[in-house]
Write an enzyme that holds these catalytic residues in place. Sequence first.
Site, PDB file in Angstrom:
ATOM      1  CB  CYS A   1       1.427   4.479  13.602  1.00 48.33           C
ATOM      2  SG  CYS A   1       0.457   3.005  13.326  1.00 48.33           S
TER       3      CYS A   1
ATOM      4  CB  ALA B   1      -0.952   0.000   1.194  1.00 49.37           C
ATOM      5  CB  THR B   2       4.171   2.178   1.379  1.00 54.00           C
ATOM      6  OG1 THR B   2       3.816   1.865   2.733  1.00 54.00           O
ATOM      7  CG2 THR B   2       5.087   3.390   1.351  1.00 54.00           C
TER       8      THR B   2
ATOM      9  CB  THR C   1      10.169  -9.523 -12.660  1.00 50.84           C
ATOM     10  OG1 THR C   1      11.090  -9.224 -13.705  1.00 50.84           O
ATOM     11  CG2 THR C   1       9.714 -10.962 -12.751  1.00 50.84           C
TER      12      THR C   1
ATOM     13  CD  GLN D   1      -5.636  -1.237   8.852  1.00 50.04           C
ATOM     14  OE1 GLN D   1      -6.310  -2.194   9.235  1.00 50.04           O
ATOM     15  NE2 GLN D   1      -4.330  -1.182   9.020  1.00 50.04           N
TER      16      GLN D   1
HETATM   17  C1  LIG Z   1      -0.457  -0.789   6.599  1.00 47.30           C
HETATM   18  C2  LIG Z   1      -0.994   0.394   5.915  1.00 47.30           C
HETATM   19  C3  LIG Z   1      -0.318   0.993   4.846  1.00 47.30           C
HETATM   20  C4  LIG Z   1       1.034   0.502   4.385  1.00 47.30           C
HETATM   21  O1  LIG Z   1       0.927  -0.726   3.730  1.00 47.30           O
HETATM   22  P1  LIG Z   1       2.236  -1.554   3.326  1.00 47.30           P
HETATM   23  O2  LIG Z   1       1.720  -2.583   2.392  1.00 47.30           O
HETATM   24  O3  LIG Z   1       2.741  -2.122   4.599  1.00 47.30           O
HETATM   25  O4  LIG Z   1       3.173  -0.613   2.668  1.00 47.30           O
HETATM   26  C5  LIG Z   1      -0.893   2.063   4.222  1.00 47.30           C
HETATM   27  N1  LIG Z   1      -2.082   2.543   4.620  1.00 47.30           N
HETATM   28  C6  LIG Z   1      -2.770   2.016   5.634  1.00 47.30           C
HETATM   29  C7  LIG Z   1      -4.084   2.595   6.024  1.00 47.30           C
HETATM   30  C8  LIG Z   1      -2.243   0.926   6.325  1.00 47.30           C
HETATM   31  O5  LIG Z   1      -2.931   0.396   7.346  1.00 47.30           O
END
Ligand SMILES: *Cc1c(COP(=O)(O)O)cnc(C)c1O
Length: 406
Positions: A330, A75-76, A244, A183
């Site tokens: 966090c 997600a980052t 990849t 989330q």
């Molecule tokens: C955990 C989280 C992220 C980061 O996700 P990663 O896959 O660990 O990079 C981003 N946004 C929210 C809301 C998260 O809970």
Amino acid sequence: MALDKPIYLDHNATTPVDARVLEAMLPYLTTDFGNAASVNHAYGERAKAAVSRAREQIAELVGAEAKSIVWTSGATESDNLAVKGVAEMYREKGNHIITCKTEHKAVLDTCKHLAERGCTVTFLDPDEFGRVSAEQVADAITDETILITLMAANNEIGTLHPIAEIGALAKSRGVIFHTDATQAVGKIPIDLDAMGIDLLSLSAHKFYGPKGVGCLVVRRKGPRVRLALQMHGGGHEGGMRSGTLNVPGIVGLGAAAEICRREMPTEAPRIQALRDRLHQGIEGQLKYVKLNGHPTERLPNTLNLSFAYVEGESLMLKMPRVAVSTASACTSESLEPSFVLRAIGVPDDLAHGSIRFSLGRTTTDDQIDVVIEQVLQAVNDLREMSPLYEMVEEGIDPATVKWTEH
Ligand SMILES: *Cc1c(COP(=O)(O)O)cnc(C)c1O
């Protein structure tokens, strides 16, 4: 004898890989190890077919088209690709971005980075429950606004923004809408089309898939969203993200999504009932406990509580059998209280005494009993040692005490 592992109530930080997910992944680490881009032989073909299946599985969970999925490392990366990708691609159209003070750092810090490079960013203030309203967003929109980025559910307090209302607003004003749904996915229903979402970030390890894999869902029509590349190279993923493909990870992400889609209708209420029992068990037997987050518009698994006259870190040390998170976790090593709690107006001393309990698939009834008992014992023990608490119990308001000056 092996020591019992602590009870894990930190599922918003990460989740274990579901055994069924692992099983689905294993062949793609060994026999079916092909590169999904090597489609001139059977190894590549098999990998590509597995990736296509995973696209369908994710698409079905979030109400998107399979073609709209761009694989990432999590997600980052998805948040970075969405926010920077839009800001750079639509620069001609405008340079204003709307977000909220309680977003994940992956969005907040990306917005701050863009603000240093000439973008104007509005960081909305949430209400005391951590919510922003569609009216607040509407009031912030200008002729220059190109992007609204607001998370579907907050990782620390679980609060849900009114995503469908904000999506409809964004549509009517012709602004692109990104949501970090990391989330929310797997815990509550999410539907890209019904909610008017243009870009959606998710990550496998938050819903029983492996770490290091996720995706960005990029709307392809009504409107077609274009993004400036953030990763140059072989032109994978329709040119949107070179590299990849992590085939076993992607297979795991797909399998995890399918399990969530099938099991959410029974799993979410089960977890919510346990969460509420935990809340009542604590609140019913302890004074000076405050819920952080929205009472109802909240993830079913998340319970963030402030315990007055107690320090969160000490509380965790007093409960070695329970793995939870302090509100400051966090923001990592710093002793700063959580910026999320600060943004919803929790005073610093209360914020320091806050714990996030996040339940999950493996949480049982018996575990909740143990956790309630541990929390009561730990909080009572710590308060017994607190002079402040003693004063309060004697009816003295600590705020009125005149401390001697040196
Ligand atoms: C955990 C989280 C992220 C980061 O996700 P990663 O896959 O660990 O990079 C981003 N946004 C929210 C809301 C998260 O809970």
